[in-house]
Motif scaffolding. Structure first.
Motif, PDB file in Angstrom:
ATOM      1  N   ILE A 155     -27.631 -14.579  10.568  1.00 15.43           N
ATOM      2  CA  ILE A 155     -26.614 -13.637  11.029  1.00 15.43           C
ATOM      3  C   ILE A 155     -26.171 -12.787   9.849  1.00 15.43           C
ATOM      4  O   ILE A 155     -25.729 -13.317   8.821  1.00 15.43           O
ATOM      5  CB  ILE A 155     -25.384 -14.373  11.620  1.00 15.43           C
ATOM      6  CG1 ILE A 155     -25.798 -15.360  12.702  1.00 15.43           C
ATOM      7  CG2 ILE A 155     -24.381 -13.375  12.169  1.00 15.43           C
ATOM      8  CD1 ILE A 155     -26.010 -16.784  12.199  1.00 15.43           C
ATOM      9  N   THR A 165     -20.109 -15.733  15.724  1.00 15.66           N
ATOM     10  CA  THR A 165     -21.459 -15.988  16.234  1.00 15.66           C
ATOM     11  C   THR A 165     -22.116 -17.128  15.482  1.00 15.66           C
ATOM     12  O   THR A 165     -22.726 -18.023  16.091  1.00 15.66           O
ATOM     13  CB  THR A 165     -22.308 -14.716  16.101  1.00 15.66           C
ATOM     14  OG1 THR A 165     -21.699 -13.655  16.845  1.00 15.66           O
ATOM     15  CG2 THR A 165     -23.720 -14.947  16.622  1.00 15.66           C
ATOM     16  N   VAL A 219     -29.628 -12.010  14.107  1.00 17.97           N
ATOM     17  CA  VAL A 219     -28.504 -11.254  14.650  1.00 17.97           C
ATOM     18  C   VAL A 219     -28.114 -10.188  13.631  1.00 17.97           C
ATOM     19  O   VAL A 219     -27.591 -10.504  12.556  1.00 17.97           O
ATOM     20  CB  VAL A 219     -27.298 -12.162  14.954  1.00 17.97           C
ATOM     21  CG1 VAL A 219     -26.130 -11.328  15.490  1.00 17.97           C
ATOM     22  CG2 VAL A 219     -27.676 -13.246  15.956  1.00 17.97           C
ATOM     23  N   ASN A 245     -25.724  -7.941  12.695  1.00 17.69           N
ATOM     24  CA  ASN A 245     -24.313  -7.657  12.955  1.00 17.69           C
ATOM     25  C   ASN A 245     -23.646  -6.825  11.865  1.00 17.69           C
ATOM     26  O   ASN A 245     -22.630  -6.171  12.123  1.00 17.69           O
ATOM     27  CB  ASN A 245     -23.554  -8.983  13.114  1.00 17.69           C
ATOM     28  CG  ASN A 245     -22.059  -8.795  13.144  1.00 17.69           C
ATOM     29  OD1 ASN A 245     -21.486  -8.279  14.093  1.00 17.69           O
ATOM     30  ND2 ASN A 245     -21.391  -9.211  12.055  1.00 17.69           N
ATOM     31  N   ALA A 265     -19.206 -13.109  20.681  1.00 19.20           N
ATOM     32  CA  ALA A 265     -20.172 -14.083  20.177  1.00 19.20           C
ATOM     33  C   ALA A 265     -20.875 -14.817  21.313  1.00 19.20           C
ATOM     34  O   ALA A 265     -22.073 -15.122  21.227  1.00 19.20           O
ATOM     35  CB  ALA A 265     -19.484 -15.075  19.248  1.00 19.20           C
ATOM     36  N   GLU A 266     -20.152 -15.096  22.383  1.00 19.29           N
ATOM     37  CA  GLU A 266     -20.767 -15.773  23.524  1.00 19.29           C
ATOM     38  C   GLU A 266     -21.895 -14.924  24.117  1.00 19.29           C
ATOM     39  O   GLU A 266     -22.956 -15.438  24.485  1.00 19.29           O
ATOM     40  CB  GLU A 266     -19.717 -16.064  24.597  1.00 19.29           C
ATOM     41  CG  GLU A 266     -18.681 -17.114  24.222  1.00 19.29           C
ATOM     42  CD  GLU A 266     -19.197 -18.536  24.370  1.00 19.29           C
ATOM     43  OE1 GLU A 266     -20.403 -18.732  24.668  1.00 19.29           O
ATOM     44  OE2 GLU A 266     -18.387 -19.467  24.178  1.00 19.29           O
ATOM     45  N   ILE A 290     -23.663 -12.641  22.526  1.00 21.28           N
ATOM     46  CA  ILE A 290     -24.747 -12.623  21.541  1.00 21.28           C
ATOM     47  C   ILE A 290     -25.570 -13.901  21.627  1.00 21.28           C
ATOM     48  O   ILE A 290     -26.811 -13.868  21.658  1.00 21.28           O
ATOM     49  CB  ILE A 290     -24.168 -12.456  20.128  1.00 21.28           C
ATOM     50  CG1 ILE A 290     -23.494 -11.084  19.982  1.00 21.28           C
ATOM     51  CG2 ILE A 290     -25.255 -12.631  19.066  1.00 21.28           C
ATOM     52  CD1 ILE A 290     -22.638 -10.946  18.736  1.00 21.28           C
ATOM     53  N   CYS A 291     -24.876 -15.029  21.673  1.00 24.24           N
ATOM     54  CA  CYS A 291     -25.584 -16.317  21.677  1.00 24.24           C
ATOM     55  C   CYS A 291     -26.382 -16.510  22.956  1.00 24.24           C
ATOM     56  O   CYS A 291     -27.455 -17.122  22.935  1.00 24.24           O
ATOM     57  CB  CYS A 291     -24.587 -17.456  21.482  1.00 24.24           C
ATOM     58  SG  CYS A 291     -23.875 -17.506  19.820  1.00 24.24           S
TER      59      CYS A 291
END
Length: 250
Positions: free
Chosen positions: A8, A19, A81, A83, A213-214, A216-217
């Motif tokens: 990340i 995340t 990720v 970000n 974050a949810e 993304i995950c």
């Protein structure tokens, strides 16, 4: 911990750290990248076993060194990720080229460089790339000449990645946050701006770092194994109602 490894960027705080925390909680091994060394070390200390690498994603040599360290340490990478980003708000006439490039080199160049450097590792077993765009990349607004354009480019870059890398088993998707209660937002959004956002959003509130974050995950996970090239606006419905708010023109 399972064998999967997630990297990340911009992970020292905010959505990136949220995340990393969720991915770590899923049992994945996590790699945290950020150019803020002190904040990165503080963040990594909260996640036992996490690998922290100080890296500016806009600098090709630093990116190459960081990915080489990931390969040397873990020998694999399953999730990337992208970000890391910088915010910049101002009108066209006040955005000189130096300011423009400062935004582009992190928000766009960094996504390109990290994805390219991680390609070999991601293709070994098939992996997932999740790029972080913005509602400002989906809908034009005032004061976002550089920022909005950079995020719109990230959205299209995601589609290019999905089209090209699918045959390697790599999925690429993009999450576009709307207004989120980060430290940055709290610092730059006046009460008038916050009230205007609330009025324009069906859910009538800012999102949380955890909520972004949810999303993304999920896209990074095996639960989304047949999803690629998609752009998910995690925005409380903001994209449906527009972004040309009078309070954002001052």
């Amino acid at each position: 911990m399972n064998d999967t490894v997630a990297l990340i960027t911009g992970a020292a705080r905010g959505i990136g750290l949220a995340t990393a925390t969720l991915l770590h909680g899923e049992g994945r091994r996590v790699v945290l990248l950020d150019r803020d060394r002190d904040a990165l070390q503080t963040a990594a200390a909260t996640l036992p076993g996490a690998l922290a690498i100080t890296c500016d994603v806009s600098v090709p040599q630093q990116v190459s060194q960081a990915v080489a360290e990931v390969e040397q340490t873990f020998g694999r990478l399953d999730i990337l990720v992208n970000n890391a980003g910088v915010a910049d708000f101002g009108p066209l006439e006040e955005t000189d080229f130096t300011r423009w490039r400062r935004v582009m080199e992190t928000n766009l160049d960094g996504v390109f460089l990290m994805s390219q450097a991680c390609l070999s590792l991601l293709s070994q077993r098939g992996g997932a790339i999740v790029n972080i765009g913005s509602i400002s990349g989906l809908r034009a607004s005032t004061l976002r000449i550089a920022y909005g354009t950079s995020k719109a480019a990230v959205i299209h870059l995601t589609k290019q990645q999905a089209a090209e890398l699918g045959e390697l088993g790599i999925r690429a998707n993009c999450v576009c946050p709307g207004p989120v209660d980060t430290k940055l937002a709290l610092a730059v959004h006046s009460p008038e701006i916050r009230a205007a956002y609330h009025d324009a959003m069906p859910l009538n509130r800012y999102g949380t770092e955890r909520e972004i974050a949810e999303a993304i995950c999920f896209l990074a996970s095996e639960r989304a194994s047949f999803i690629t090239s998609q752009v998910l606006a995690a925005d409380g419905g903001f994209d449906a109602t527009g972004v040309g708010l009078p309070a954002l023109r001052v």
